[in-house]
Design a protein around this motif. Structure first.
Motif, PDB file in Angstrom:
ATOM      1  N   ASP A  47       0.828  -1.208   0.000  1.00  0.00           N
ATOM      2  CA  ASP A  47       0.000   0.000   0.000  1.00  0.00           C
ATOM      3  C   ASP A  47       0.863   1.259   0.000  1.00  0.00           C
ATOM      4  O   ASP A  47       0.585   2.220  -0.710  1.00  0.00           O
ATOM      5  CB  ASP A  47      -0.944   0.014   1.200  1.00  0.00           C
ATOM      6  N   SER A  48       1.916   1.233   0.795  1.00  0.00           N
ATOM      7  CA  SER A  48       2.817   2.380   0.888  1.00  0.00           C
ATOM      8  C   SER A  48       3.524   2.629  -0.442  1.00  0.00           C
ATOM      9  O   SER A  48       3.635   3.777  -0.889  1.00  0.00           O
ATOM     10  CB  SER A  48       3.844   2.138   1.995  1.00  0.00           C
ATOM     11  N   GLN A  49       3.985   1.559  -1.092  1.00  0.00           N
ATOM     12  CA  GLN A  49       4.691   1.697  -2.376  1.00  0.00           C
ATOM     13  C   GLN A  49       3.749   2.239  -3.451  1.00  0.00           C
ATOM     14  O   GLN A  49       4.134   3.054  -4.275  1.00  0.00           O
ATOM     15  CB  GLN A  49       5.275   0.355  -2.827  1.00  0.00           C
ATOM     16  N   SER A  50       2.513   1.777  -3.445  1.00  0.00           N
ATOM     17  CA  SER A  50       1.536   2.239  -4.428  1.00  0.00           C
ATOM     18  C   SER A  50       1.284   3.733  -4.270  1.00  0.00           C
ATOM     19  O   SER A  50       1.255   4.476  -5.256  1.00  0.00           O
ATOM     20  CB  SER A  50       0.238   1.453  -4.268  1.00  0.00           C
ATOM     21  N   ASN A  51       1.102   4.183  -3.041  1.00  0.00           N
ATOM     22  CA  ASN A  51       0.879   5.610  -2.781  1.00  0.00           C
ATOM     23  C   ASN A  51       2.102   6.434  -3.148  1.00  0.00           C
ATOM     24  O   ASN A  51       1.984   7.519  -3.704  1.00  0.00           O
ATOM     25  CB  ASN A  51       0.513   5.843  -1.314  1.00  0.00           C
ATOM     26  N   GLN A  52       3.295   5.924  -2.836  1.00  0.00           N
ATOM     27  CA  GLN A  52       4.533   6.638  -3.132  1.00  0.00           C
ATOM     28  C   GLN A  52       4.705   6.797  -4.644  1.00  0.00           C
ATOM     29  O   GLN A  52       5.085   7.853  -5.128  1.00  0.00           O
ATOM     30  CB  GLN A  52       5.734   5.904  -2.525  1.00  0.00           C
ATOM     31  N   SER A  53       4.408   5.745  -5.406  1.00  0.00           N
ATOM     32  CA  SER A  53       4.527   5.801  -6.855  1.00  0.00           C
ATOM     33  C   SER A  53       3.563   6.827  -7.444  1.00  0.00           C
ATOM     34  O   SER A  53       3.918   7.592  -8.339  1.00  0.00           O
ATOM     35  CB  SER A  53       4.258   4.410  -7.437  1.00  0.00           C
ATOM     36  N   PHE A  54       2.351   6.858  -6.938  1.00  0.00           N
ATOM     37  CA  PHE A  54       1.351   7.817  -7.415  1.00  0.00           C
ATOM     38  C   PHE A  54       1.804   9.249  -7.130  1.00  0.00           C
ATOM     39  O   PHE A  54       1.715  10.126  -7.997  1.00  0.00           O
ATOM     40  CB  PHE A  54      -0.006   7.535  -6.764  1.00  0.00           C
ATOM     41  N   LEU A  55       2.303   9.481  -5.916  1.00  0.00           N
ATOM     42  CA  LEU A  55       2.748  10.829  -5.555  1.00  0.00           C
ATOM     43  C   LEU A  55       3.950  11.270  -6.377  1.00  0.00           C
ATOM     44  O   LEU A  55       4.029  12.424  -6.797  1.00  0.00           O
ATOM     45  CB  LEU A  55       3.055  10.904  -4.059  1.00  0.00           C
ATOM     46  N   SER A  56       4.881  10.367  -6.629  1.00  0.00           N
ATOM     47  CA  SER A  56       6.056  10.753  -7.416  1.00  0.00           C
ATOM     48  C   SER A  56       5.684  11.009  -8.871  1.00  0.00           C
ATOM     49  O   SER A  56       6.269  11.871  -9.520  1.00  0.00           O
ATOM     50  CB  SER A  56       7.152   9.693  -7.310  1.00  0.00           C
ATOM     51  N   THR A  57       4.693  10.303  -9.392  1.00  0.00           N
ATOM     52  CA  THR A  57       4.244  10.530 -10.766  1.00  0.00           C
ATOM     53  C   THR A  57       3.544  11.881 -10.894  1.00  0.00           C
ATOM     54  O   THR A  57       3.553  12.491 -11.966  1.00  0.00           O
ATOM     55  CB  THR A  57       3.315   9.387 -11.225  1.00  0.00           C
ATOM     56  N   SER A  58       2.960  12.377  -9.826  1.00  0.00           N
ATOM     57  CA  SER A  58       2.271  13.672  -9.878  1.00  0.00           C
ATOM     58  C   SER A  58       3.232  14.818 -10.192  1.00  0.00           C
ATOM     59  O   SER A  58       2.800  15.887 -10.625  1.00  0.00           O
ATOM     60  CB  SER A  58       1.537  13.943  -8.567  1.00  0.00           C
ATOM     61  N   GLN A  59       4.517  14.604 -10.038  1.00  0.00           N
ATOM     62  CA  GLN A  59       5.509  15.623 -10.369  1.00  0.00           C
ATOM     63  C   GLN A  59       5.602  15.858 -11.874  1.00  0.00           C
ATOM     64  O   GLN A  59       6.235  16.800 -12.322  1.00  0.00           O
ATOM     65  CB  GLN A  59       6.873  15.244  -9.803  1.00  0.00           C
ATOM     66  N   LEU A  60       4.967  14.995 -12.664  1.00  0.00           N
ATOM     67  CA  LEU A  60       4.981  15.154 -14.124  1.00  0.00           C
ATOM     68  C   LEU A  60       3.993  16.219 -14.612  1.00  0.00           C
ATOM     69  O   LEU A  60       4.049  16.611 -15.778  1.00  0.00           O
ATOM     70  CB  LEU A  60       4.662  13.822 -14.808  1.00  0.00           C
ATOM     71  N   ILE A  61       3.096  16.678 -13.747  1.00  0.00           N
ATOM     72  CA  ILE A  61       2.104  17.671 -14.161  1.00  0.00           C
ATOM     73  C   ILE A  61       2.830  18.945 -14.627  1.00  0.00           C
ATOM     74  O   ILE A  61       3.694  19.476 -13.936  1.00  0.00           O
ATOM     75  CB  ILE A  61       1.114  17.990 -13.018  1.00  0.00           C
ATOM     76  N   GLY A  62       2.472  19.407 -15.828  1.00  0.00           N
ATOM     77  CA  GLY A  62       3.091  20.590 -16.414  1.00  0.00           C
ATOM     78  C   GLY A  62       4.329  20.279 -17.231  1.00  0.00           C
ATOM     79  O   GLY A  62       4.888  21.162 -17.880  1.00  0.00           O
ATOM     80  N   LYS A  63       4.768  19.037 -17.249  1.00  0.00           N
ATOM     81  CA  LYS A  63       5.955  18.653 -18.022  1.00  0.00           C
ATOM     82  C   LYS A  63       5.533  17.980 -19.321  1.00  0.00           C
ATOM     83  O   LYS A  63       4.449  17.412 -19.426  1.00  0.00           O
ATOM     84  CB  LYS A  63       6.830  17.704 -17.208  1.00  0.00           C
ATOM     85  N   GLU A  64       6.402  18.063 -20.289  1.00  0.00           N
ATOM     86  CA  GLU A  64       6.138  17.407 -21.574  1.00  0.00           C
ATOM     87  C   GLU A  64       6.673  15.981 -21.519  1.00  0.00           C
ATOM     88  O   GLU A  64       7.791  15.746 -21.057  1.00  0.00           O
ATOM     89  CB  GLU A  64       6.816  18.173 -22.718  1.00  0.00           C
ATOM     90  N   VAL A  65       5.853  15.051 -21.952  1.00  0.00           N
ATOM     91  CA  VAL A  65       6.273  13.652 -21.967  1.00  0.00           C
ATOM     92  C   VAL A  65       6.173  13.107 -23.383  1.00  0.00           C
ATOM     93  O   VAL A  65       5.344  13.555 -24.184  1.00  0.00           O
ATOM     94  CB  VAL A  65       5.406  12.776 -21.021  1.00  0.00           C
ATOM     95  N   GLU A  66       7.054  12.184 -23.683  1.00  0.00           N
ATOM     96  CA  GLU A  66       7.002  11.460 -24.950  1.00  0.00           C
ATOM     97  C   GLU A  66       6.744   9.999 -24.630  1.00  0.00           C
ATOM     98  O   GLU A  66       7.193   9.485 -23.606  1.00  0.00           O
ATOM     99  CB  GLU A  66       8.325  11.590 -25.713  1.00  0.00           C
ATOM    100  N   TRP A  67       6.005   9.326 -25.500  1.00  0.00           N
ATOM    101  CA  TRP A  67       5.684   7.915 -25.298  1.00  0.00           C
ATOM    102  C   TRP A  67       5.600   7.221 -26.641  1.00  0.00           C
ATOM    103  O   TRP A  67       5.449   7.862 -27.682  1.00  0.00           O
ATOM    104  CB  TRP A  67       4.376   7.772 -24.522  1.00  0.00           C
ATOM    105  N   LEU A  68       5.694   5.923 -26.592  1.00  0.00           N
ATOM    106  CA  LEU A  68       5.560   5.113 -27.796  1.00  0.00           C
ATOM    107  C   LEU A  68       4.097   4.759 -28.000  1.00  0.00           C
ATOM    108  O   LEU A  68       3.413   4.339 -27.070  1.00  0.00           O
ATOM    109  CB  LEU A  68       6.383   3.825 -27.684  1.00  0.00           C
ATOM    110  N   THR A  69       3.621   4.948 -29.217  1.00  0.00           N
ATOM    111  CA  THR A  69       2.244   4.567 -29.547  1.00  0.00           C
ATOM    112  C   THR A  69       2.243   3.142 -30.081  1.00  0.00           C
ATOM    113  O   THR A  69       3.288   2.535 -30.275  1.00  0.00           O
ATOM    114  CB  THR A  69       1.657   5.522 -30.604  1.00  0.00           C
ATOM    115  N   GLN A  70       1.067   2.621 -30.346  1.00  0.00           N
ATOM    116  CA  GLN A  70       0.958   1.260 -30.867  1.00  0.00           C
ATOM    117  C   GLN A  70       1.584   1.142 -32.250  1.00  0.00           C
ATOM    118  O   GLN A  70       2.005   0.060 -32.652  1.00  0.00           O
ATOM    119  CB  GLN A  70      -0.512   0.829 -30.923  1.00  0.00           C
TER     120      GLN A  70
END
Length: 140
Positions: free
Chosen positions: A78-101
């Motif tokens: 539970d702690s790891q899941s919450n920590q991962s979610f909180l650390s991902t929230s730092q991406l707000i306002g940043k540009e991300v690139e990803w691979l599409t299908q």
């Protein structure tokens, strides 16, 4: 002189009582009650052997340790899941690139982060939603 054991102390009655309350599993408290009852009502001429007693106590100790370990692992997950979610929230306002299908890269700015079960979803400025595991590059 024969000692009569109260029928309420029989294991079969104990499981019926717990199953009527919705819990069909015996826990460590039930195990201790059964062990104490065995010790109290053992025959004076044929007492429980030390080996049996030690074996039952070892089983009890193992059960207790496994229960504690399960509880601790659940808290860690539970702690790891919450920590991962909180650390991902730092991406707000940043540009991300990803691979599409189609195996091409796309990019957009992250506007929100949400959790869907064990997955973390990024909501993007262009209206798309992608899984955070698809991200290949982050820039400001």
């Amino acid at each position: 002189m024969a000692t009569q054991i109260d029928s309420n102390l029989y294991l079969s009655n104990a499981t019926q009582t717990t199953s009527s309350s919705g819990n069909s599993n015996l826990d460590k408290d039930d195990f201790l009650k059964i062990l104490i009852t065995q010790l109290q009502h053992q025959g004076p001429m044929n007492p429980m052997e030390d080996k049996e007693f030690i074996s039952q106590m070892a089983n009890f100790s193992t059960l207790e340790q496994m229960t504690n370990m399960n509880s601790t692992l659940t808290q860690l997950i539970d702690s790891q899941s919450n920590q991962s979610f909180l650390s991902t929230s730092q991406l707000i306002g940043k540009e991300v690139e990803w691979l599409t299908q189609e195996i091409s890269e796309s990019s957009s700015i992250v506007t929100a982060v949400k959790q869907n079960g064990s997955s973390i979803i990024l909501e993007l400025e262009n209206g798309r939603e992608i899984d955070s595991q698809l991200v290949t590059k982050i820039s400001s």
